[in-house]
Design an enzyme around this catalytic site. Structure first.
Site, PDB file in Angstrom:
ATOM      1  N   CYS A  77       0.811  -1.224   0.000  1.00 33.65           N
ATOM      2  CA  CYS A  77       0.000   0.000   0.000  1.00 33.65           C
ATOM      3  C   CYS A  77       0.844   1.275   0.000  1.00 33.65           C
ATOM      4  CB  CYS A  77      -0.999  -0.001   1.156  1.00 33.65           C
ATOM      5  SG  CYS A  77      -0.284  -0.258   2.784  1.00 33.65           S
ATOM      6  N   ASP A 287      -7.376   5.722  -1.428  1.00 30.34           N
ATOM      7  CA  ASP A 287      -7.086   4.497  -0.684  1.00 30.34           C
ATOM      8  C   ASP A 287      -6.615   3.400  -1.639  1.00 30.34           C
ATOM      9  OD1 ASP A 287      -6.983   2.347   1.007  1.00 30.34           O
ATOM     10  OD2 ASP A 287      -9.047   2.531   1.736  1.00 30.34           O
ATOM     11  N   HIS A 289      -6.182   0.292  -0.905  1.00 31.47           N
ATOM     12  CA  HIS A 289      -6.557  -1.032  -0.411  1.00 31.47           C
ATOM     13  C   HIS A 289      -7.755  -1.627  -1.141  1.00 31.47           C
ATOM     14  CE1 HIS A 289      -4.299   0.936   2.889  1.00 31.47           C
ATOM     15  NE2 HIS A 289      -3.794  -0.276   3.044  1.00 31.47           N
TER      16      HIS A 289
END
Length: 405
Positions: A77, A287, A289
């Protein structure tokens, strides 16, 4: 079927995310130096966020190093956030901050060239493969989680192999930005003076009774004008012990207001986000993820870019929930741009704050080791995989034109 579902995963999730809309507040929203009034400019705000290149976990790409992982889910990430902050710098460098992505329109050839730099292939300059393997030199095994500073160091090294963007990546140390060192790194002799060849090489012509070494010194001194290499300035910081110190919050928010803002690397423990702005007491971020299928494409061919743009309402989190370890990013296309940034820092961050996030100094500290600008290694490899410079991805302008058809 799996590929079809992966293609539309972004749009499917977008529908549910719109249920949690942006709050109705009187405060303006700041996104990478741009200000928006939610009551009148909401569509422009969403278009701006949607236009940022969004890099997420991917699966089923070629194994890293030939035998390593074929997905970065669970560990990549911060590397993806590093890709996003660098991609934002490249977009500003080639397309400008006001450029907007429209899926219904043809994109400039520079856009496709930028995107190819980040594809999940071993020979893409800023691929997950190259970043993970370059991280080995920073003490990180492939598959290990990274912090903001480590990612910044990896980007600085990989940028040396990028002959197309000629980006200078400067990573500050000890919470100190040194103006002298940055200008030394960004200023390079003009291309014309470097290309001329003489009997001593590099254009040096010795005068009567003068040696080649003396001629080389004379030529280096006279090489003018100096080019400014576009700068990605990364400032790793720790703004507290276990959580962000409230005294830094206002200065932290001011960074997103600067025209040179390129975002912030940070997040929560073991959860990295790419922060692009704020609204009131909340940070706005992209994000990484989300695990998507790796995009399979041949060098120079068109890329289905739908999955590289977040078509959802922006994620938000309280500033007080931020992990104190972050890295600020700023992009300065010209020397005047950098000088303007220095003035803003002096006015908004240093003179108005009792406790400073970082220091800005004119001269290299005398107690530091001498500053040596990083240079491209002779061997163009991270140690395992060949790095293909972006300027070699397309052999002709016609290949660019194919992308726009």
């Amino acid at each position: 079927m799996e590929a079809v579902l992966a293609k539309y995963e972004n749009q499917i999730n977008a529908f549910s995310d719109f249920l949690e809309d942006l709050p109705e507040v009187d405060e303006p929203v700041w996104i990478l130096g741009a200000c928006y009034d939610l009551k009148t400019k909401k569509s422009e705000l969403l278009s701006d966020v949607r236009s940022r290149l969004w890099f997420t976990y991917r699966k089923k790409f070629s194994p890293i190093g030939g035998t390593g992982p074929s997905s970065d889910a669970g560990w990549g990430c911060m590397l993806r956030c590093g890709q996003m902050i660098l991609a934002q710098a490249l977009v500003c460098r080639h397309l400008g901050r006001d450029w907007r992505w429209d899926p219904e329109k043809r994109q400039p050839k520079e856009y496709h060239r930028i995107l190819h730099c980040f594809l999940d292939k071993k020979d893409s300059c800023y691929s997950i493969h190259q970043m993970a393997q370059m991280g080995v030199g920073e003490g990180k095994s492939v598959g290990e989680w990274y912090g903001p500073n480590t990612v910044a160091q990896v980007l600085k090294k990989l940028a040396l192999f990028d002959d197309w963007n000629t980006l200078a990546v400067y990573v500050s140390m000890d919470n100190t930005v040194v103006i002298e060192d940055i200008k030394k790194q960004c200023k390079q002799p003009g291309r014309e003076s470097r290309s001329r060849a003489g009997p001593c090489g590099r254009g040096e012509v010795p005068a009567s009774g003068q040696s080649c070494s003396e001629a080389q010194g004379r030529t280096l001194q006279s090489q003018r004008p100096l080019d400014w290499r576009p700068l990605l300035l990364v400032i790793p910081l720790r703004m507290g012990i276990n959580s962000i110190n409230p005294v830094y919050i206002q200065a932290f928010k001011e960074c997103f207001k600067m025209p040179q803002s390129c975002g912030v690397l940070g997040g929560k423990p073991n959860l990295a986000y790419y922060f692009i702005g704020f609204i009131d007491d909340e940070l706005i971020y992209l994000d990484p993820h989300t695990t998507q299928q790796a995009v399979d494409t041949e060098s120079g061919s068109a890329v289905d870019d739908q999955s590289y743009h977040c078509q959802r309402t922006p994620h938000r989190m309280k500033i007080t929930s931020l992990d104190p370890s972050v890295a600020l990013g700023f992009f300065c296309k010209s020397e005047e741009d950098f000088d303007s940034w220095c003035d803003l820092v002096q006015q908004e961050l240093l003179k108005k704050r009792n406790l400073r996030m970082f220091e800005l100094v004119e001269k290299h500290p005398s107690h530091w080791p001498p500053f040596v600008p990083p240079t491209k290694p002779e061997v163009q490899t991270t140690g395992a995989e060949f790095i293909e410079s972006p300027d070699k991805l397309f052999e002709s302008e016609e290949e660019f034109e194919i992308l726009n058809v």
